[in-house]
Design a protein around this motif. Structure first.
Motif, PDB file in Angstrom:
ATOM      1  N   THR A   1       3.365   0.754  -0.552  1.00 22.18           N
ATOM      2  CA  THR A   1       3.009  -0.636  -0.827  1.00 22.18           C
ATOM      3  C   THR A   1       4.079  -1.350  -1.635  1.00 22.18           C
ATOM      4  OG1 THR A   1       1.791   0.025  -2.796  1.00 22.18           O
ATOM      5  CG2 THR A   1       0.540  -0.177  -0.734  1.00 22.18           C
ATOM      6  N   SER A   2       4.911  -0.591  -2.359  1.00 24.82           N
ATOM      7  CA  SER A   2       5.991  -1.209  -3.121  1.00 24.82           C
ATOM      8  C   SER A   2       7.017  -0.156  -3.516  1.00 24.82           C
ATOM      9  CB  SER A   2       5.462  -1.909  -4.375  1.00 24.82           C
ATOM     10  OG  SER A   2       4.959  -0.966  -5.292  1.00 24.82           O
ATOM     11  N   SER A   3       8.148  -0.652  -3.971  1.00 28.30           N
ATOM     12  CA  SER A   3       9.238   0.197  -4.440  1.00 28.30           C
ATOM     13  C   SER A   3       9.755  -0.412  -5.738  1.00 28.30           C
ATOM     14  CB  SER A   3      10.354   0.217  -3.385  1.00 28.30           C
ATOM     15  OG  SER A   3      11.495   0.866  -3.886  1.00 28.30           O
ATOM     16  N   THR A   4      10.109   0.422  -6.717  1.00 28.18           N
ATOM     17  CA  THR A   4      10.658  -0.104  -7.965  1.00 28.18           C
ATOM     18  C   THR A   4      12.078   0.401  -8.161  1.00 28.18           C
ATOM     19  OG1 THR A   4       9.684   1.714  -9.222  1.00 28.18           O
ATOM     20  CG2 THR A   4       8.452  -0.355  -9.142  1.00 28.18           C
ATOM     21  N   PHE A   5      12.828  -0.342  -8.946  1.00 28.93           N
ATOM     22  CA  PHE A   5      14.244  -0.064  -9.201  1.00 28.93           C
ATOM     23  C   PHE A   5      14.506  -0.430 -10.650  1.00 28.93           C
ATOM     24  CE2 PHE A   5      18.591  -2.084  -8.921  1.00 28.93           C
ATOM     25  CZ  PHE A   5      19.295  -0.896  -8.901  1.00 28.93           C
ATOM     26  N   TRP A   6      15.153   0.457 -11.408  1.00 29.33           N
ATOM     27  CA  TRP A   6      15.410   0.256 -12.838  1.00 29.33           C
ATOM     28  C   TRP A   6      16.904   0.289 -13.123  1.00 29.33           C
ATOM     29  CZ3 TRP A   6      11.674  -0.396 -16.635  1.00 29.33           C
ATOM     30  CH2 TRP A   6      10.363  -0.170 -16.248  1.00 29.33           C
ATOM     31  N   PRO A   7      17.661  -0.764 -12.841  1.00 27.62           N
ATOM     32  CA  PRO A   7      19.092  -0.738 -13.168  1.00 27.62           C
ATOM     33  C   PRO A   7      19.326  -1.015 -14.649  1.00 27.62           C
ATOM     34  CG  PRO A   7      18.554  -2.866 -12.267  1.00 27.62           C
ATOM     35  CD  PRO A   7      17.291  -2.020 -12.189  1.00 27.62           C
ATOM     36  N   LEU A   8      20.485  -0.605 -15.133  1.00 28.72           N
ATOM     37  CA  LEU A   8      20.899  -0.997 -16.474  1.00 28.72           C
ATOM     38  C   LEU A   8      21.045  -2.511 -16.513  1.00 28.72           C
ATOM     39  CD1 LEU A   8      23.713   1.619 -17.094  1.00 28.72           C
ATOM     40  CD2 LEU A   8      21.531   1.505 -18.284  1.00 28.72           C
ATOM     41  N   ARG A   9      20.771  -3.117 -17.648  1.00 27.82           N
ATOM     42  CA  ARG A   9      20.871  -4.577 -17.745  1.00 27.82           C
ATOM     43  C   ARG A   9      22.278  -5.058 -17.421  1.00 27.82           C
ATOM     44  NH1 ARG A   9      19.282  -7.252 -23.215  1.00 27.82           N
ATOM     45  NH2 ARG A   9      21.257  -6.349 -23.808  1.00 27.82           N
ATOM     46  N   ARG A  10      23.295  -4.281 -17.756  1.00 26.19           N
ATOM     47  CA  ARG A  10      24.674  -4.719 -17.523  1.00 26.19           C
ATOM     48  C   ARG A  10      25.142  -4.498 -16.084  1.00 26.19           C
ATOM     49  NH1 ARG A  10      26.199   0.235 -20.837  1.00 26.19           N
ATOM     50  NH2 ARG A  10      26.899   1.687 -19.252  1.00 26.19           N
ATOM     51  N   SER A  11      24.317  -3.888 -15.259  1.00 27.96           N
ATOM     52  CA  SER A  11      24.678  -3.583 -13.868  1.00 27.96           C
ATOM     53  C   SER A  11      24.375  -4.780 -12.965  1.00 27.96           C
ATOM     54  CB  SER A  11      23.917  -2.337 -13.408  1.00 27.96           C
ATOM     55  OG  SER A  11      24.263  -2.017 -12.092  1.00 27.96           O
ATOM     56  N   THR A  12      25.145  -5.846 -13.120  1.00 29.03           N
ATOM     57  CA  THR A  12      24.855  -7.093 -12.402  1.00 29.03           C
ATOM     58  C   THR A  12      25.020  -6.966 -10.892  1.00 29.03           C
ATOM     59  OG1 THR A  12      27.091  -7.880 -12.839  1.00 29.03           O
ATOM     60  CG2 THR A  12      25.377  -8.568 -14.380  1.00 29.03           C
ATOM     61  N   ALA A  13      25.975  -6.171 -10.436  1.00 33.01           N
ATOM     62  CA  ALA A  13      26.163  -6.021  -8.985  1.00 33.01           C
ATOM     63  C   ALA A  13      24.926  -5.398  -8.347  1.00 33.01           C
ATOM     64  CB  ALA A  13      27.402  -5.182  -8.694  1.00 33.01           C
ATOM     65  N   SER A  14      24.362  -4.370  -8.962  1.00 30.99           N
ATOM     66  CA  SER A  14      23.145  -3.738  -8.435  1.00 30.99           C
ATOM     67  C   SER A  14      21.984  -4.716  -8.431  1.00 30.99           C
ATOM     68  CB  SER A  14      22.773  -2.518  -9.281  1.00 30.99           C
ATOM     69  OG  SER A  14      23.719  -1.506  -9.134  1.00 30.99           O
ATOM     70  N   GLN A  15      21.902  -5.532  -9.477  1.00 27.05           N
ATOM     71  CA  GLN A  15      20.823  -6.515  -9.551  1.00 27.05           C
ATOM     72  C   GLN A  15      20.942  -7.551  -8.438  1.00 27.05           C
ATOM     73  OE1 GLN A  15      20.330  -8.045 -13.587  1.00 27.05           O
ATOM     74  NE2 GLN A  15      21.379  -6.203 -14.288  1.00 27.05           N
ATOM     75  N   ARG A  16      22.141  -8.015  -8.153  1.00 27.64           N
ATOM     76  CA  ARG A  16      22.332  -9.018  -7.093  1.00 27.64           C
ATOM     77  C   ARG A  16      21.962  -8.449  -5.730  1.00 27.64           C
ATOM     78  NH1 ARG A  16      26.926 -10.641 -10.247  1.00 27.64           N
ATOM     79  NH2 ARG A  16      28.262  -9.348  -8.961  1.00 27.64           N
ATOM     80  N   VAL A  17      22.357  -7.205  -5.468  1.00 24.27           N
ATOM     81  CA  VAL A  17      22.006  -6.572  -4.190  1.00 24.27           C
ATOM     82  C   VAL A  17      20.498  -6.450  -4.085  1.00 24.27           C
ATOM     83  CG1 VAL A  17      22.114  -4.411  -2.883  1.00 24.27           C
ATOM     84  CG2 VAL A  17      24.192  -5.353  -3.904  1.00 24.27           C
ATOM     85  N   SER A  18      19.853  -6.026  -5.158  1.00 21.60           N
ATOM     86  CA  SER A  18      18.398  -5.862  -5.147  1.00 21.60           C
ATOM     87  C   SER A  18      17.692  -7.185  -4.890  1.00 21.60           C
ATOM     88  CB  SER A  18      17.924  -5.274  -6.478  1.00 21.60           C
ATOM     89  OG  SER A  18      18.496  -4.010  -6.654  1.00 21.60           O
ATOM     90  N   LEU A  19      18.142  -8.253  -5.534  1.00 27.02           N
ATOM     91  CA  LEU A  19      17.537  -9.566  -5.299  1.00 27.02           C
ATOM     92  C   LEU A  19      17.717 -10.000  -3.852  1.00 27.02           C
ATOM     93  CD1 LEU A  19      18.603 -11.343  -8.589  1.00 27.02           C
ATOM     94  CD2 LEU A  19      16.281 -10.691  -7.917  1.00 27.02           C
ATOM     95  N   ARG A  20      18.864  -9.723  -3.278  1.00 27.27           N
ATOM     96  CA  ARG A  20      19.122 -10.083  -1.872  1.00 27.27           C
ATOM     97  C   ARG A  20      18.189  -9.323  -0.930  1.00 27.27           C
ATOM     98  NH1 ARG A  20      18.923 -11.594   2.482  1.00 27.27           N
ATOM     99  NH2 ARG A  20      20.580 -11.893   3.963  1.00 27.27           N
ATOM    100  N   LEU A  21      17.837  -8.093  -1.299  1.00 22.02           N
ATOM    101  CA  LEU A  21      16.945  -7.287  -0.476  1.00 22.02           C
ATOM    102  C   LEU A  21      15.480  -7.701  -0.621  1.00 22.02           C
ATOM    103  CD1 LEU A  21      18.530  -3.769  -0.986  1.00 22.02           C
ATOM    104  CD2 LEU A  21      18.601  -5.181   1.085  1.00 22.02           C
ATOM    105  N   GLY A  22      15.188  -8.554  -1.610  1.00 24.96           N
ATOM    106  CA  GLY A  22      13.821  -9.025  -1.798  1.00 24.96           C
ATOM    107  C   GLY A  22      13.130  -8.502  -3.044  1.00 24.96           C
ATOM    108  N   TYR A  23      13.816  -7.705  -3.851  1.00 21.92           N
ATOM    109  CA  TYR A  23      13.223  -7.227  -5.100  1.00 21.92           C
ATOM    110  C   TYR A  23      13.041  -8.410  -6.046  1.00 21.92           C
ATOM    111  CZ  TYR A  23      13.949  -2.231  -4.193  1.00 21.92           C
ATOM    112  OH  TYR A  23      13.904  -0.961  -3.687  1.00 21.92           O
ATOM    113  N   ALA A  24      11.984  -8.386  -6.851  1.00 22.86           N
ATOM    114  CA  ALA A  24      11.725  -9.421  -7.853  1.00 22.86           C
ATOM    115  C   ALA A  24      11.778  -8.778  -9.234  1.00 22.86           C
ATOM    116  CB  ALA A  24      10.357 -10.044  -7.619  1.00 22.86           C
TER     117      ALA A  24
END
Length: 79
Positions: free
Chosen positions: A7-30
């Motif tokens: 039903t869902s997937s979670t992802f816990w990147p480091l706060r400073r990992s901006t590239a990972s965060q941008r990819v995750s947002l593009r994939l639909g993560y909130a």
């Protein structure tokens, strides 16, 4: 979702990992929250992102295939 019944997937990147965060947002993560988690024995800020089944369906990329997944299913708790 790649796994039937998920039903869902979670992802816990480091706060400073901006590239990972941008990819995750593009994939639909909130973005949901920030927590301090231990990393090498030190409290480190991590952000939690969640991808719901609905967001996955809205943002699916056609043509993506997962190869050789079967040997990993037990590690993912999906066997």
């Amino acid at each position: 979702m790649p796994f039937p019944g998920a039903t869902s997937s979670t992802f816990w990147p480091l706060r400073r990992s901006t590239a990972s965060q941008r990819v995750s947002l593009r994939l639909g993560y909130a973005h949901e929250e920030q927590q301090l988690l231990a990393r090498r024995g030190e409290p480190t800020p991590h952000l939690r992102y969640r991808l719901t089944r609905e967001a996955w369906q809205r943002n699916r990329f056609e043509g993506i295939e997962i190869h050789n997944l079967e040997p990993c299913l037990a590690l993912l708790g999906a066997a």
